[in-house]
Design a protein around this motif. Structure first.
Motif, PDB file in Angstrom:
ATOM      1  N   THR A  46      -9.662 -13.165   2.125  1.00 15.70           N
ATOM      2  CA  THR A  46     -10.455 -12.296   1.251  1.00 15.70           C
ATOM      3  C   THR A  46     -11.190 -13.114   0.188  1.00 15.70           C
ATOM      4  N   GLN A  89       2.941  -5.562  -3.293  1.00 10.51           N
ATOM      5  CA  GLN A  89       1.987  -4.443  -3.253  1.00 10.51           C
ATOM      6  C   GLN A  89       1.287  -4.297  -4.597  1.00 10.51           C
ATOM      7  N   SER A 130       0.368 -11.471   3.831  1.00 10.48           N
ATOM      8  CA  SER A 130      -0.481 -11.101   2.698  1.00 10.48           C
ATOM      9  C   SER A 130      -1.134 -12.328   2.062  1.00 10.48           C
ATOM     10  N   GLN A 141       0.634  -6.767  -6.605  1.00  9.18           N
ATOM     11  CA  GLN A 141      -0.335  -7.868  -6.635  1.00  9.18           C
ATOM     12  C   GLN A 141      -1.613  -7.451  -5.904  1.00  9.18           C
ATOM     13  N   ARG A 142      -1.454  -6.844  -4.730  1.00  7.28           N
ATOM     14  CA  ARG A 142      -2.620  -6.400  -3.960  1.00  7.28           C
ATOM     15  C   ARG A 142      -3.366  -5.285  -4.688  1.00  7.28           C
ATOM     16  N   GLU A 168      -4.061 -13.154   4.227  1.00  6.78           N
ATOM     17  CA  GLU A 168      -5.120 -12.171   3.982  1.00  6.78           C
ATOM     18  C   GLU A 168      -5.793 -12.401   2.631  1.00  6.78           C
ATOM     19  N   LEU A 169      -4.997 -12.761   1.615  1.00  4.86           N
ATOM     20  CA  LEU A 169      -5.567 -13.063   0.297  1.00  4.86           C
ATOM     21  C   LEU A 169      -6.525 -14.246   0.401  1.00  4.86           C
ATOM     22  N   LEU A 186      -5.482  -6.872  -7.319  1.00  4.10           N
ATOM     23  CA  LEU A 186      -6.694  -7.442  -6.731  1.00  4.10           C
ATOM     24  C   LEU A 186      -7.727  -6.346  -6.473  1.00  4.10           C
ATOM     25  N   ALA A 187      -7.274  -5.212  -5.961  1.00  2.00           N
ATOM     26  CA  ALA A 187      -8.186  -4.088  -5.707  1.00  2.00           C
ATOM     27  C   ALA A 187      -8.838  -3.628  -7.003  1.00  2.00           C
ATOM     28  N   VAL A 228      -7.452  -4.470   0.721  1.00  2.00           N
ATOM     29  CA  VAL A 228      -6.140  -5.003   0.327  1.00  2.00           C
ATOM     30  C   VAL A 228      -4.983  -4.365   1.094  1.00  2.00           C
ATOM     31  N   HIS A 229      -5.296  -3.560   2.080  1.00  2.00           N
ATOM     32  CA  HIS A 229      -4.311  -2.971   2.984  1.00  2.00           C
ATOM     33  C   HIS A 229      -3.238  -2.146   2.276  1.00  2.00           C
TER      34      HIS A 229
END
Length: 190
Positions: free
Chosen positions: A56, A19, A49, A21-22, A52-53, A25-26, A2-3
């Motif tokens: 992923t 961030q 992002s 939100q990411r 990337e989402l 997800l993590a 998730v960077h």
């Protein structure tokens, strides 16, 4: 994945909305779930992002994870979903199969939807559409014309080019899911 490596030592309350939100997800992925249920996962994400989402979630689905996404932003789901369930009033009212593919035939969105066409000579485009008996609506993004499916759109584009119309853009004006919802809403208002 998730960077957020550079923020590993930061407290969650100092993170931006995207961030967070990411991070969410993590947290959802840390135990390698078989089913992943996400509500508005792209909310607050910047364009990079979001891409990337999508990548992923597509990767997780390829690995066999069942990914369920609830969202009101249907245009985002067009590129993500394989199957869509439209719910109104707590009830399933439509199921669309093979949303991301081109072979699907179910659902009202497959029948007709507006396509947006732009040409270097808009007047020539309007004349060519009128000659084909197509009603067109001019807007700031080009000319919208309602077409019955992708085959019809492909034939129209080929015909316009063959007739010398300088087409510079030709694409659906709405996504499949958005159009399916709009069609459903229109039917419910009748």
């Amino acid at each position: 994945m998730v960077h957020l490596d550079d923020l590993a030592d930061a407290r969650a309350h100092v993170l931006s909305r995207g961030q967070k939100q990411r991070l969410g997800l993590a947290r959802a992925l840390v135990h390698s779930p078989a089913v992943l249920l996400l509500d508005e996962p792209a909310s607050g994400l910047d364009p990079r992002s979001r891409v990337e989402l999508r990548d992923t979630l597509r990767g997780l689905a390829r690995e066999g994870v069942a990914v369920l996404v609830s969202s009101h932003v249907l245009s985002e789901l067009d590129e993500l979903a394989d199957r869509a369930v439209l719910v109104t009033g707590g009830r399933t009212v439509e199921v669309l199969e093979d949303v991301g593919g081109t072979s699907a035939t179910s659902g009202p969105a497959r029948a007709s939807r507006p396509w947006r066409v732009r040409a270097l000579d808009p007047e020539q485009l309007l004349r060519a559409l009128a000659d084909r008996g197509l009603a067109a609506r001019t807007g700031p993004g080009g000319v919208d014309v309602v077409l019955d499916g992708e085959d019809t759109a492909a034939r129209l584009l080929a015909g316009l080019v063959a007739d010398g119309v300088p087409v510079v853009a030709f694409a659906p004006a709405t996504g499949l899911l958005e159009q399916a919802y709009l069609d459903l809403d229109e039917r419910s208002r009748r």
